[in-house]
Design a protein around this motif. Structure first.
Motif, PDB file in Angstrom:
ATOM      1  N   GLY A  93      40.865  33.983  34.718  1.00 28.65           N
ATOM      2  CA  GLY A  93      40.826  35.060  35.708  1.00 28.65           C
ATOM      3  C   GLY A  93      41.717  34.739  36.897  1.00 28.65           C
ATOM      4  N   ILE A  94      42.437  35.736  37.374  1.00 27.86           N
ATOM      5  CA  ILE A  94      43.358  35.525  38.488  1.00 27.86           C
ATOM      6  C   ILE A  94      42.607  35.192  39.769  1.00 27.86           C
ATOM      7  CG2 ILE A  94      43.451  37.972  39.153  1.00 27.86           C
ATOM      8  CD1 ILE A  94      46.400  35.478  39.204  1.00 27.86           C
ATOM      9  N   SER A  95      41.384  35.682  39.909  1.00 28.94           N
ATOM     10  CA  SER A  95      40.638  35.496  41.151  1.00 28.94           C
ATOM     11  C   SER A  95      40.246  34.037  41.367  1.00 28.94           C
ATOM     12  CB  SER A  95      39.385  36.380  41.137  1.00 28.94           C
ATOM     13  OG  SER A  95      38.664  36.253  42.343  1.00 28.94           O
ATOM     14  N   THR A  98      43.098  39.133  34.298  1.00 31.19           N
ATOM     15  CA  THR A  98      43.384  37.788  33.816  1.00 31.19           C
ATOM     16  C   THR A  98      44.847  37.458  34.083  1.00 31.19           C
ATOM     17  OG1 THR A  98      44.046  38.540  31.613  1.00 31.19           O
ATOM     18  CG2 THR A  98      41.688  38.061  31.962  1.00 31.19           C
ATOM     19  N   LEU A  99      45.201  36.190  33.857  1.00 29.33           N
ATOM     20  CA  LEU A  99      46.608  35.802  33.998  1.00 29.33           C
ATOM     21  C   LEU A  99      47.482  36.586  33.028  1.00 29.33           C
ATOM     22  CD1 LEU A  99      46.456  31.923  34.427  1.00 29.33           C
ATOM     23  CD2 LEU A  99      45.875  33.745  36.032  1.00 29.33           C
ATOM     24  N   ALA A 100      46.977  36.829  31.826  1.00 32.47           N
ATOM     25  CA  ALA A 100      47.748  37.593  30.846  1.00 32.47           C
ATOM     26  C   ALA A 100      48.019  39.007  31.350  1.00 32.47           C
ATOM     27  CB  ALA A 100      47.012  37.637  29.507  1.00 32.47           C
ATOM     28  N   ASP A 101      47.032  39.618  31.997  1.00 40.14           N
ATOM     29  CA  ASP A 101      47.225  40.961  32.555  1.00 40.14           C
ATOM     30  C   ASP A 101      48.325  40.958  33.617  1.00 40.14           C
ATOM     31  OD1 ASP A 101      45.040  41.977  31.070  1.00 40.14           O
ATOM     32  OD2 ASP A 101      43.621  41.444  32.650  1.00 40.14           O
ATOM     33  N   VAL A 153      46.873  43.022  43.309  1.00 42.36           N
ATOM     34  CA  VAL A 153      46.129  42.774  42.080  1.00 42.36           C
ATOM     35  C   VAL A 153      44.635  42.756  42.366  1.00 42.36           C
ATOM     36  CG1 VAL A 153      45.777  41.139  40.175  1.00 42.36           C
ATOM     37  CG2 VAL A 153      48.056  41.404  41.184  1.00 42.36           C
ATOM     38  N   GLU A 154      43.877  43.536  41.610  1.00 42.52           N
ATOM     39  CA  GLU A 154      42.425  43.499  41.749  1.00 42.52           C
ATOM     40  C   GLU A 154      41.856  42.304  40.980  1.00 42.52           C
ATOM     41  OE1 GLU A 154      40.922  47.949  42.865  1.00 42.52           O
ATOM     42  OE2 GLU A 154      40.866  47.406  40.734  1.00 42.52           O
TER      43      GLU A 154
END
Length: 457
Positions: free
Chosen positions: A134-136, A110-113, A105-106
């Motif tokens: 954001g996932i990051s 977002t978590l939704a993505d 995952v780049e």
């Protein structure tokens, strides 16, 4: 610096946004509208090489740097005043390997993505409770959510990371390559470099039995005692975070409950369907709840359930503690503030951090407080900029009142810029090792717009 910017522009796959550009206002808009910084430029990166070039440019021109991915951080650390923003928001690739149960995952996702991509394969990464996150930032700070008791923190599923260091070098961090960096990234925040890809292990899960239950605010003390007792001995399949909240004045909430302060638990059950009634019968018999929206739901829908209530662009101020026990005096202080929310969107959450998360040792990852029971989030929110001081003062007063019952430290993803003094406490037994690794990987503290771990002397 115009000549240097022109030269950099010619080297990038991405693009540069300057204050006079039409995209500038949108670029500097982040989740928390209380933050209004004016960067000198944004480098909208398309790949890891753009990130490295942006780092070299900032160093050559003496610019302070921030890193923006989801822009969800409450302290507004994604932006820097009159500096350079390394903007990762357009790096949104997601590659799923369903056979190996992994995802690469780049950082712009977002978590939704991520939920959407993994759900198609009946898989999931244990993540947070808001799809806009954001996932990051979520990952680097630890990662709490509905699957914490079942599967641990997000960092417990981070298998590798590709990182651009302060030197501009691009390295892999995993168990075999740069294992000390890999250790530090799992909870150490953005202190050690710019992560340009995350590799996660996935768990097999698609739908759950989940949703909110509300009780009258007058039942708060009994509910908190019941919640403490019932979840302590529950299987890891049962998760629930406690909340004080004001019922939104809209559908689907019943009219007679709207605008009322209530206490709530948002449940998530991942166990066998034939055991649902057995697990939830004692919960429904307590009270009973004045609202019960618990039902079968897909993981992406659960993780985005409250996104509409908390869209980007609100005023935010949050504080937090680590808690081990809900003693009667601790409960009383929480009720004192939780039953007097300053605005309709303000809230307090108690996120469980037990179950599977407790099976990882204190020093196995940078996230040190593996023995705590809850992460507390005290969250002041308003759509009115004139109420910024109101929500800030309420959050601080609430936080101060609970200090005597805290186990020390707080979750770095729930801290503001004025919490810098708590960083050492938040990392506990791992702090000195993190300082040593900061000296190794970022000796000049180039990456300092974060909950900063200063390099060892």
């Amino acid at each position: 610096m115009d000549i240097e910017i022109k030269k950099l522009r010619g080297q990038l796959q991405g693009r540069i946004i300057l204050p006079n550009d039409s995209e500038y206002k949108a670029s500097k808009t982040i989740y928390n509208a209380m933050i209004d910084k004016k960067p000198a430029l944004f480098v909208k990166c398309k790949n890891k090489h753009d990130v490295a070039k942006a780092i070299h440019f900032a160093k050559d021109n003496g610019l302070e740097v921030s890193v923006k991915a989801g822009g969800h951080n409450g302290a507004g650390l994604a932006l820097v005043e009159n500096g350079l923003v390394i903007d990762l928001s357009e790096m949104k690739s997601i590659k799923i390997n369903p056979d190996e149960r992994t995802a690469i995952v780049e950082p712009g996702n977002t978590l939704a993505d991520v939920d959407k991509a993994t759900h198609e394969h009946g898989l999931a990464v244990p993540v947070g409770v808001n799809g806009n996150t954001g996932i990051s930032g979520l990952t680097l700070g630890g990662g709490l959510g509905f699957l914490t008791r079942k599967a641990g923190l997000t960092i417990d599923h981070l298998k590798a990371a590709e990182v651009v260091l302060a030197s501009g070098d691009i390295v892999m961090a995993n168990e075999n390559s740069n294992p000390d960096l890999y250790w530090a990234l799992r909870g150490g925040g953005g202190n050690f470099g710019v992560v340009v890809s995350f590799t996660y292990s996935l768990i097999a899960i698609k739908n759950v039995y989940a949703g909110p239950m509300f009780w009258p605010i007058e039942k708060a003390k009994d509910l908190m005692r019941f919640y403490d007792r019932y979840t302590k001995d529950a299987s890891n399949d049962l998760y629930g975070f406690f909340a004080f909240l004001n019922v939104p004045d809209t559908e689907p909430f019943p009219e007679h409950l709207r605008k009322k302060n209530v206490c709530a638990i948002i449940w998530c059950y991942t166990g066998a369907k034939e055991k649902i009634e057995e697990v939830f019968e004692p919960i429904r018999q307590f009270g009973p709840p004045i609202l019960d929206f618990v039902s079968d739901i897909a993981i992406p829908a659960l993780n985005s359930m409250f996104d509409w209530l908390y869209p980007p662009g609100l005023q935010w101020y949050w504080k937090g503690h680590y808690l081990n026990e809900l003693t009667d005096v601790c409960i009383d202080e929480n009720i004192n503030y939780g039953s007097n929310l300053p605005t309709p969107r303000s809230t307090m959450h108690l996120y469980p951090v037990d179950g599977k998360a407790h099976e990882v040792g204190q020093q196995e990852t940078a996230w040190a407080h593996r023995d705590i029971r809850w992460v507390q989030a005290i969250i002041g929110v308003s759509d009115d900029p004139n109420k910024a001081d109101l929500i800030r003062n309420w959050s601080k007063a609430y936080y101060d009142a609970v200090i005597p019952y805290s186990s020390g430290g707080g979750y770095v993803n729930f801290t503001m810029q004025d919490d810098e003094a708590r960083v050492k406490e938040s990392y506990g037994v791992n702090f000195e090792r993190l300082r040593s690794l900061k000296k190794k990987y970022d000796p000049e503290n180039f990456f300092r717009l974060n909950q900063n771990i200063k390099p060892a002397d």
